[in-house]
Enzyme design. Structure first.
Site, PDB file in Angstrom:
ATOM      1  N   GLY A   1       2.762   1.967  10.839  1.00  0.00           N
ATOM      2  CA  GLY A   1       3.722   3.059  10.739  1.00  0.00           C
ATOM      3  C   GLY A   1       4.427   3.393  12.045  1.00  0.00           C
ATOM      4  O   GLY A   1       5.088   4.419  12.167  1.00  0.00           O
TER       5      GLY A   1
ATOM      6  N   HIS B   1      -9.248   1.060   5.055  1.00  0.00           N
ATOM      7  CA  HIS B   1      -7.955   1.272   5.701  1.00  0.00           C
ATOM      8  C   HIS B   1      -8.122   2.202   6.902  1.00  0.00           C
ATOM      9  O   HIS B   1      -8.927   3.132   6.863  1.00  0.00           O
ATOM     10  CB  HIS B   1      -6.939   1.859   4.709  1.00  0.00           C
ATOM     11  CG  HIS B   1      -5.553   1.813   5.263  1.00  0.00           C
ATOM     12  ND1 HIS B   1      -5.092   2.760   6.141  1.00  0.00           N
ATOM     13  CD2 HIS B   1      -4.558   0.912   5.114  1.00  0.00           C
ATOM     14  CE1 HIS B   1      -3.852   2.439   6.497  1.00  0.00           C
ATOM     15  NE2 HIS B   1      -3.508   1.317   5.888  1.00  0.00           N
TER      16      HIS B   1
ATOM     17  N   GLU C   1      -5.196  -5.104  10.337  1.00  0.00           N
ATOM     18  CA  GLU C   1      -4.143  -4.129  10.577  1.00  0.00           C
ATOM     19  C   GLU C   1      -4.393  -3.428  11.913  1.00  0.00           C
ATOM     20  O   GLU C   1      -5.186  -2.473  11.978  1.00  0.00           O
ATOM     21  CB  GLU C   1      -4.121  -3.077   9.460  1.00  0.00           C
ATOM     22  CG  GLU C   1      -3.831  -3.653   8.097  1.00  0.00           C
ATOM     23  CD  GLU C   1      -3.259  -2.603   7.149  1.00  0.00           C
ATOM     24  OE1 GLU C   1      -2.130  -2.798   6.694  1.00  0.00           O
ATOM     25  OE2 GLU C   1      -3.930  -1.583   6.905  1.00  0.00           O
TER      26      GLU C   1
ATOM     27  N   ASN D   1       0.867  -1.178   0.000  1.00  0.00           N
ATOM     28  CA  ASN D   1       0.000   0.000   0.000  1.00  0.00           C
ATOM     29  C   ASN D   1       0.901   1.225   0.000  1.00  0.00           C
ATOM     30  O   ASN D   1       1.513   1.538   1.014  1.00  0.00           O
ATOM     31  CB  ASN D   1      -0.903  -0.040   1.242  1.00  0.00           C
ATOM     32  CG  ASN D   1      -1.766   1.205   1.360  1.00  0.00           C
ATOM     33  OD1 ASN D   1      -1.815   2.036   0.444  1.00  0.00           O
ATOM     34  ND2 ASN D   1      -2.447   1.342   2.482  1.00  0.00           N
ATOM     35  N   TRP D   2       0.974   1.875  -1.143  1.00  0.00           N
ATOM     36  CA  TRP D   2       1.921   2.991  -1.287  1.00  0.00           C
ATOM     37  C   TRP D   2       1.390   4.306  -0.731  1.00  0.00           C
ATOM     38  O   TRP D   2       2.089   5.315  -0.734  1.00  0.00           O
ATOM     39  CB  TRP D   2       2.352   3.123  -2.765  1.00  0.00           C
ATOM     40  CG  TRP D   2       3.197   1.969  -3.200  1.00  0.00           C
ATOM     41  CD1 TRP D   2       3.720   0.998  -2.381  1.00  0.00           C
ATOM     42  CD2 TRP D   2       3.627   1.632  -4.525  1.00  0.00           C
ATOM     43  NE1 TRP D   2       4.440   0.078  -3.127  1.00  0.00           N
ATOM     44  CE2 TRP D   2       4.399   0.459  -4.443  1.00  0.00           C
ATOM     45  CE3 TRP D   2       3.428   2.203  -5.785  1.00  0.00           C
ATOM     46  CZ2 TRP D   2       4.983  -0.157  -5.553  1.00  0.00           C
ATOM     47  CZ3 TRP D   2       3.997   1.608  -6.900  1.00  0.00           C
ATOM     48  CH2 TRP D   2       4.763   0.444  -6.778  1.00  0.00           C
ATOM     49  N   LYS D   3       0.139   4.301  -0.301  1.00  0.00           N
ATOM     50  CA  LYS D   3      -0.461   5.486   0.340  1.00  0.00           C
ATOM     51  C   LYS D   3      -0.210   6.738  -0.514  1.00  0.00           C
ATOM     52  O   LYS D   3      -0.162   6.640  -1.742  1.00  0.00           O
ATOM     53  CB  LYS D   3       0.050   5.617   1.779  1.00  0.00           C
ATOM     54  CG  LYS D   3      -0.109   4.301   2.571  1.00  0.00           C
ATOM     55  CD  LYS D   3       0.138   4.410   4.045  1.00  0.00           C
ATOM     56  CE  LYS D   3      -0.075   3.059   4.709  1.00  0.00           C
ATOM     57  NZ  LYS D   3       0.047   3.095   6.160  1.00  0.00           N
TER      58      LYS D   3
ATOM     59  N   GLY E   1       3.099  -1.226   4.247  1.00  0.00           N
ATOM     60  CA  GLY E   1       3.165   0.205   3.961  1.00  0.00           C
ATOM     61  C   GLY E   1       4.594   0.617   3.667  1.00  0.00           C
ATOM     62  O   GLY E   1       5.124   0.405   2.565  1.00  0.00           O
ATOM     63  N   GLY E   2       5.250   1.196   4.651  1.00  0.00           N
ATOM     64  CA  GLY E   2       6.590   1.778   4.483  1.00  0.00           C
ATOM     65  C   GLY E   2       7.583   0.893   3.750  1.00  0.00           C
ATOM     66  O   GLY E   2       8.276   1.349   2.831  1.00  0.00           O
TER      67      GLY E   2
ATOM     68  N   GLU F   1      -6.501   4.594   7.935  1.00  0.00           N
ATOM     69  CA  GLU F   1      -6.333   6.026   7.659  1.00  0.00           C
ATOM     70  C   GLU F   1      -7.593   6.610   7.022  1.00  0.00           C
ATOM     71  O   GLU F   1      -7.933   7.779   7.249  1.00  0.00           O
ATOM     72  CB  GLU F   1      -5.091   6.236   6.777  1.00  0.00           C
ATOM     73  CG  GLU F   1      -3.807   6.038   7.574  1.00  0.00           C
ATOM     74  CD  GLU F   1      -2.679   5.362   6.815  1.00  0.00           C
ATOM     75  OE1 GLU F   1      -2.663   5.409   5.580  1.00  0.00           O
ATOM     76  OE2 GLU F   1      -1.805   4.769   7.480  1.00  0.00           O
TER      77      GLU F   1
ATOM     78  N   SER G   1       3.770  -2.486  10.197  1.00  0.00           N
ATOM     79  CA  SER G   1       5.215  -2.546  10.414  1.00  0.00           C
ATOM     80  C   SER G   1       5.849  -3.885  10.022  1.00  0.00           C
ATOM     81  O   SER G   1       6.785  -4.343  10.685  1.00  0.00           O
ATOM     82  CB  SER G   1       5.561  -2.189  11.866  1.00  0.00           C
ATOM     83  OG  SER G   1       5.158  -0.864  12.160  1.00  0.00           O
TER      84      SER G   1
HETATM   85  P1  13P Z   1       3.315   0.115   7.666  1.00  0.00           P
HETATM   86  O1  13P Z   1       3.803  -1.157   7.031  1.00  0.00           O
HETATM   87  O2  13P Z   1       4.069   1.335   7.222  1.00  0.00           O
HETATM   88  O3  13P Z   1       3.193  -0.018   9.151  1.00  0.00           O
HETATM   89  O4  13P Z   1       1.815   0.346   7.120  1.00  0.00           O
HETATM   90  C1  13P Z   1       0.928  -0.691   7.150  1.00  0.00           C
HETATM   91  C2  13P Z   1      -0.271  -0.299   6.385  1.00  0.00           C
HETATM   92  O5  13P Z   1      -0.992   0.613   6.768  1.00  0.00           O
HETATM   93  C3  13P Z   1      -0.571  -0.998   5.132  1.00  0.00           C
HETATM   94  O6  13P Z   1      -1.831  -0.703   4.663  1.00  0.00           O
END
Ligand code: 13P
Length: 252
Positions: free
Chosen positions: A175, A97, A169, A9-11, A236-237, A99, A215
């Site tokens: 994050g 998600h 999640e 997920n590149w957000k 994510g990251g 967010e 994470s």
């Molecule tokens: P991180 O891997 O950066 O913690 O993010 C997870 C995420 O929100 C994937 O959708």
């Protein structure tokens, strides 16, 4: 059949060129991997979706959207519909998600509508959910996750489960660098599968892929993925670097 899935997920990261470079890098990293029954997914921003779809055509990378609006079309400034996504070759969409829930106020009811709209349009849904730190600390994590599932996805028809991927999640792990332990992830994933079995059938529950997100890194992926009810990850990251993301894919 239950599939292994590693999804990035590149957000709100990567402009046009960066997206292109990342996909190119990822293609190189994974072109010779034996990916039997494993799907590799990336979710770039809306503006880069079409070029990402075209660029991935001859590869084992699937491109999905991070969100969509629940309405067919109309006066919803800034929003994107299922039809628009389909018209550029998108087949799956992430919904729910944390967010989207916390920053953009998407509640269970809205998410249920989005799930319905996506499925009605033939899109696969990658449905995200998870408890907050306070709920985990007060031992209410199973209750909270059960309620998020009940309110937004357990109403779907049995035949639609073949188009659903679940992604647990925990909000406190997104994050933050803090990951659920493999045991915490397994406990939750087994609980989720059991909820699906109770509300539908054991066969449906056995066939749904349940991803863990929060994470996940090259250093902890293998341990988390080794758990029997963890079918992959939503990253994510660490999905923003081709080498890290491919190391996670190799851990599945
Ligand atoms: P991180 O891997 O950066 O913690 O993010 C997870 C995420 O929100 C994937 O959708």
């Amino acid at each position: 059949m239950r599939q292994k899935i590693v999804a990035g997920n590149w957000k709100m990261n990567n402009d046009k060129e960066e997206t292109k470079t990342l996909i190119e890098g990822l293609k190189k990293e994974i072109e010779n991997l034996p990916l039997d029954n494993t799907r590799v997914i990336v979710a770039p921003s809306f503006v880069n979706l079409e070029s990402a779809v075209n660029q991935s055509e001859d590869s084992n990378i699937e491109v999905v959207a991070q969100n969509m609006h629940q309405t067919k079309n109309g006066a919803y400034t800034g929003e994107v519909s299922a039809d628009m996504l389909k018209s550029i070759g998108i087949k799956s969409v992430i919904i729910g998600h944390s967010e989207r829930r916390s920053i953009f106020n998407e509640n269970d009811e809205i998410l249920a509508e989005k799930v319905d709209a996506a499925l009605a349009n033939g899109l696969e849904v990658i449905f995200c959910f998870g408890e907050k730190l306070e709920e985990r600390k007060t031992d209410n994590h199973l209750l909270e996750v059960g309620s998020q599932l009940k309110n937004s996805i357990l109403h779907i028809a049995a035949e639609d489960w073949k188009n659903v991927v679940l992604a647990y999640e925990p909000v406190w792990a997104i994050g933050t660098g803090e990951t659920a332990s493999p045991e915490q992830a397994q406990e939750m994933h087994a609980f989720i599968r059991n909820v699906v079995a109770k509300n539908f059938t054991q066969e449906i529950a056995d066939n749904v892929s349940i991803l863990y997100g929060g994470s996940v890194k090259p250093t902890n992926a293998e341990e988390i993925f080794s758990k029997p009810d963890v079918d992959g990850g939503l990253i994510g990251g660490a999905s923003l670097k081709a080498t890290d993301f491919s190391a996670i894919i190799k851990a599945i």
